[in-house]
Design an enzyme around this catalytic site. Structure first.
Site, PDB file in Angstrom:
ATOM      1  N   ASN A   4       0.923  -1.026   0.107  1.00 14.31           N
ATOM      2  CA  ASN A   4       0.086  -0.124   0.010  1.00 14.31           C
ATOM      3  C   ASN A   4       0.840   1.237   0.063  1.00 14.31           C
ATOM      4  O   ASN A   4       2.031   0.972   0.553  1.00 14.31           O
ATOM      5  CB  ASN A   4      -0.960   0.084   1.285  1.00 14.31           C
ATOM      6  N   LYS A  50      11.571 -16.806  -8.682  1.00 10.98           N
ATOM      7  CA  LYS A  50      10.795 -15.614  -9.372  1.00 10.98           C
ATOM      8  C   LYS A  50      10.100 -16.041 -10.741  1.00 10.98           C
ATOM      9  O   LYS A  50      10.635 -17.079 -11.349  1.00 10.98           O
ATOM     10  CB  LYS A  50      12.091 -14.796 -10.030  1.00 10.98           C
ATOM     11  N   LYS A  91     -15.032  -2.623  14.043  1.00  6.61           N
ATOM     12  CA  LYS A  91     -13.683  -3.021  14.536  1.00  6.61           C
ATOM     13  C   LYS A  91     -14.002  -2.812  16.165  1.00  6.61           C
ATOM     14  O   LYS A  91     -12.776  -2.838  16.917  1.00  6.61           O
ATOM     15  CB  LYS A  91     -12.637  -2.182  14.082  1.00  6.61           C
ATOM     16  N   PHE A 137      -7.188   4.285  12.538  1.00 10.66           N
ATOM     17  CA  PHE A 137      -7.266   5.127  11.305  1.00 10.66           C
ATOM     18  C   PHE A 137      -7.967   4.613  10.170  1.00 10.66           C
ATOM     19  O   PHE A 137      -8.074   3.624   9.815  1.00 10.66           O
ATOM     20  CB  PHE A 137      -5.621   5.547  10.925  1.00 10.66           C
ATOM     21  N   LYS A 176     -16.855   1.762  10.135  1.00 10.80           N
ATOM     22  CA  LYS A 176     -15.329   0.974  10.319  1.00 10.80           C
ATOM     23  C   LYS A 176     -15.396   1.051  11.779  1.00 10.80           C
ATOM     24  O   LYS A 176     -14.880  -0.182  12.403  1.00 10.80           O
ATOM     25  CB  LYS A 176     -14.324   1.604   9.562  1.00 10.80           C
ATOM     26  N   ASP A 222      -4.726  -5.583   2.730  1.00 15.85           N
ATOM     27  CA  ASP A 222      -6.077  -6.499   3.105  1.00 15.85           C
ATOM     28  C   ASP A 222      -5.813  -7.847   2.700  1.00 15.85           C
ATOM     29  O   ASP A 222      -6.410  -8.870   3.040  1.00 15.85           O
ATOM     30  CB  ASP A 222      -7.321  -5.906   2.356  1.00 15.85           C
ATOM     31  N   ASP A 234      -7.115  -9.010  10.190  1.00 12.23           N
ATOM     32  CA  ASP A 234      -7.333  -7.598  10.485  1.00 12.23           C
ATOM     33  C   ASP A 234      -6.960  -7.402  12.102  1.00 12.23           C
ATOM     34  O   ASP A 234      -7.661  -7.892  12.849  1.00 12.23           O
ATOM     35  CB  ASP A 234      -8.752  -7.398  10.390  1.00 12.23           C
ATOM     36  N   ILE A 235      -5.792  -6.664  12.216  1.00 16.73           N
ATOM     37  CA  ILE A 235      -5.277  -6.841  13.320  1.00 16.73           C
ATOM     38  C   ILE A 235      -6.099  -5.915  14.586  1.00 16.73           C
ATOM     39  O   ILE A 235      -6.396  -6.469  15.618  1.00 16.73           O
ATOM     40  CB  ILE A 235      -3.912  -6.019  13.368  1.00 16.73           C
TER      41      ILE A 235
HETATM   42  O1  C5P Z   1     -10.169  -1.842   7.075  1.00 13.89           O
HETATM   43  P1  C5P Z   1      -9.216  -0.759   6.963  1.00 13.89           P
HETATM   44  O2  C5P Z   1      -7.970  -1.306   6.290  1.00 13.89           O
HETATM   45  O3  C5P Z   1      -9.806   0.377   6.039  1.00 13.89           O
HETATM   46  O4  C5P Z   1      -8.821  -0.169   8.562  1.00 13.89           O
HETATM   47  C1  C5P Z   1      -8.039   0.742   8.793  1.00 13.89           C
HETATM   48  C2  C5P Z   1      -7.657   0.419  10.139  1.00 13.89           C
HETATM   49  O5  C5P Z   1      -7.485  -0.557  10.603  1.00 13.89           O
HETATM   50  C3  C5P Z   1      -6.186   1.139  10.146  1.00 13.89           C
HETATM   51  O6  C5P Z   1      -6.061   1.679  11.640  1.00 13.89           O
HETATM   52  C4  C5P Z   1      -5.182   0.107  10.092  1.00 13.89           C
HETATM   53  O7  C5P Z   1      -3.949   0.220  10.806  1.00 13.89           O
HETATM   54  C5  C5P Z   1      -5.949  -1.321  10.837  1.00 13.89           C
HETATM   55  N1  C5P Z   1      -5.920  -2.353  10.115  1.00 13.89           N
HETATM   56  C6  C5P Z   1      -5.237  -3.498  10.773  1.00 13.89           C
HETATM   57  N2  C5P Z   1      -5.210  -4.552  10.199  1.00 13.89           N
HETATM   58  C7  C5P Z   1      -5.589  -4.852   8.931  1.00 13.89           C
HETATM   59  C8  C5P Z   1      -6.155  -3.790   8.221  1.00 13.89           C
HETATM   60  C9  C5P Z   1      -6.246  -2.769   8.713  1.00 13.89           C
HETATM   61  O8  C5P Z   1      -5.130  -3.125  11.969  1.00 13.89           O
HETATM   62  N3  C5P Z   1      -5.213  -5.988   8.608  1.00 13.89           N
END
Ligand code: C5P
Length: 418
Positions: free
Chosen positions: A227, A306, A359, A341, A355, A296, A324-325
């Site tokens: 990203n 390669k 979360k 964020f 969101k 994601d 998703d942490i």
């Molecule tokens: O769902 P999205 O990626 O838009 O959410 C953004 C927030 O979720 C950010 O704070 C990002 O650090 C966190 N996030 C996360 N783990 C993921 C995807 C997003 O902690 N796999």
């Protein structure tokens, strides 16, 4: 005539107020903008600060020390080896008990000297021996400002915890137009007073865990999915949290930013590594701030060799969702104050709020993706149970401090409830 400083009187508690008088050390270096420093000194004197002015030799060519002496009613410091200066320790003593050292204007030469940790004149020695925050307000020709050497010095100063104020864009003293104008004395004075002693106690004794930067998901040994993220906001928040007295751990994807002072850095590459590092440290955290732009999706399998272009007319990659942490922490660490964020390209408030609920976050900071990525400033909206709270656009370093104040305020309320 340069007299002996009388800083001891400034540090005493006054019988009238019972409070410590507020004192600022104002450093003035060689730039046409030195005349604006006189106005800055006047503003602080008016606000009842004691102002000790330290001038470099070049600064004295632009403005007479007598101007500052008259405005502040205090001796002006110019020389390292002033025989009238008591024990000769003024390069240490002047900063003791000061609220801040503010160098305005800060010339390119001064920035270079301070970045190197030089100590062969009274101002640079003072900056090295300080216990208080250091602010610098650069002022120079646009070419000098944008030169890689100056930018390197500014980056080094920032990494050392120095606050760099401005510069502004506009017409310059040399007749050219561009970036390099010193911020207005009013803007400098306002920013410095926003940095009170209270900030340093906001998160004293607390542990803050953050993620920052992008992640990189390998497709094969040389290619990958990632990203766009510079890591600037996350690093600025880590630094601000440390300045607010917290013990800070920063889990970061691949970025080339220097580690802020007093921050423990854990470098990771993939989303899975980032998740593992966060889950390993979250038990000891009071606050988690997820700033990273985590991928994601990651390739379902990464090729050991390669991939060859010739072998594939079209290439289809099988992807699997990453962990998703932030969402996972709602289950794993519900007592930790979790902040997310969200960078959205449209409907920022509505999508951000969706969101936040998904979360289960007490606080989410939403912004426009187009504005935030790689920029030095940002405009955000805070989303919490009380609704949406927009903040004005500001530099990421200043925004980070404002956000830490907002996080701390909500965190202290939160701990009373959980
Ligand atoms: O769902 P999205 O990626 O838009 O959410 C953004 C927030 O979720 C950010 O704070 C990002 O650090 C966190 N996030 C996360 N783990 C993921 C995807 C997003 O902690 N796999």
């Amino acid at each position: 005539m340069v007299k002996q400083a009388t800083e001891e009187t400034a540090d005493e508690v006054t019988p009238e107020t019972g409070r410590m008088p507020r004192r600022i050390v104002l450093g003035v270096t060689g730039s046409v903008a030195a005349y604006k420093a006189a106005e800055l000194a006047r503003l602080w004197v008016k606000a009842e600060f004691t102002v000790d002015v330290v001038m470099t030799a070049a600064a004295c060519r632009f403005v007479a020390p007598l101007t500052f002496q008259a405005l502040t009613g205090r001796p002006v410091w110019r020389e390292m080896w002033q025989e009238s200066a008591g024990d000769g320790m003024q390069h240490i003593a002047l900063s003791r008990g000061a609220q801040a050292i503010v160098v305005a204007p800060a010339s390119a030469d001064f920035l270079g000297r301070a970045a190197q940790g030089r100590a062969d004149d009274v101002l640079s020695a003072l900056c090295l021996a300080r216990e208080c925050p250091l602010f610098v307000a650069p002022a120079m020709n646009q070419q000098m400002w944008s030169h890689p050497a100056t930018q390197r010095n500014v980056a080094a100063l920032r990494a050392d915890g120095v606050e760099v104020l401005g510069p502004d864009s506009g017409e310059l003293a040399c007749g050219e137009t561009g970036e390099g104008r010193m911020l207005s004395p009013e803007a400098i004075a306002a920013t410095v007073s926003a940095y009170g002693d209270e900030f340093g106690a906001l998160l004293a004794g607390r542990r803050v865990l953050l993620t920052a930067g992008p992640t990189f998901e390998a497709i094969d040994p040389v290619r990958g999915l990632t990203n766009r993220s510079s890591g600037k906001m996350g690093f600025a928040l880590a630094r601000a949290a440390a300045q607010a007295g917290a013990k800070v751990t920063l889990v970061t994807g691949p970025v080339s930013l220097p580690t802020p002072m007093d921050v423990t850095r854990i470098g990771v590459v993939s989303a899975q590594e980032m998740a593992d590092a966060v889950f390993a440290h979250v038990d000891r955290a009071d606050i988690f701030i997820g700033v990273a732009a985590v991928a994601d999706y990651a390739p379902a399998a990464s090729a050991a060799q390669k991939l060859k272009k010739e072998a594939n007319e079209t290439l289809t990659l099988a992807l699997r969702a990453t962990t998703d942490i932030l969402a996972e922490l709602a289950q794993r660490a519900p007592k930790v104050f979790r902040v997310g964020f969200a960078a959205e390209s449209q409907d920022i408030t509505a999508l951000g709020e969706t969101k936040r609920r998904r979360k289960q976050l007490p606080l989410l900071i939403a912004n426009r993706a187009q504005d935030a990525i790689n920029a030095d400033d940002n405009e955000v909206i805070l989303l919490d149970d009380d609704g949406a709270h927009p903040l004005p656009r500001m530099e990421k370093t200043l925004l980070a401090r404002v956000l830490i104040e907002e996080v701390a305020k909500r965190f202290h309320e939160w701990v009373k409830r959980v």
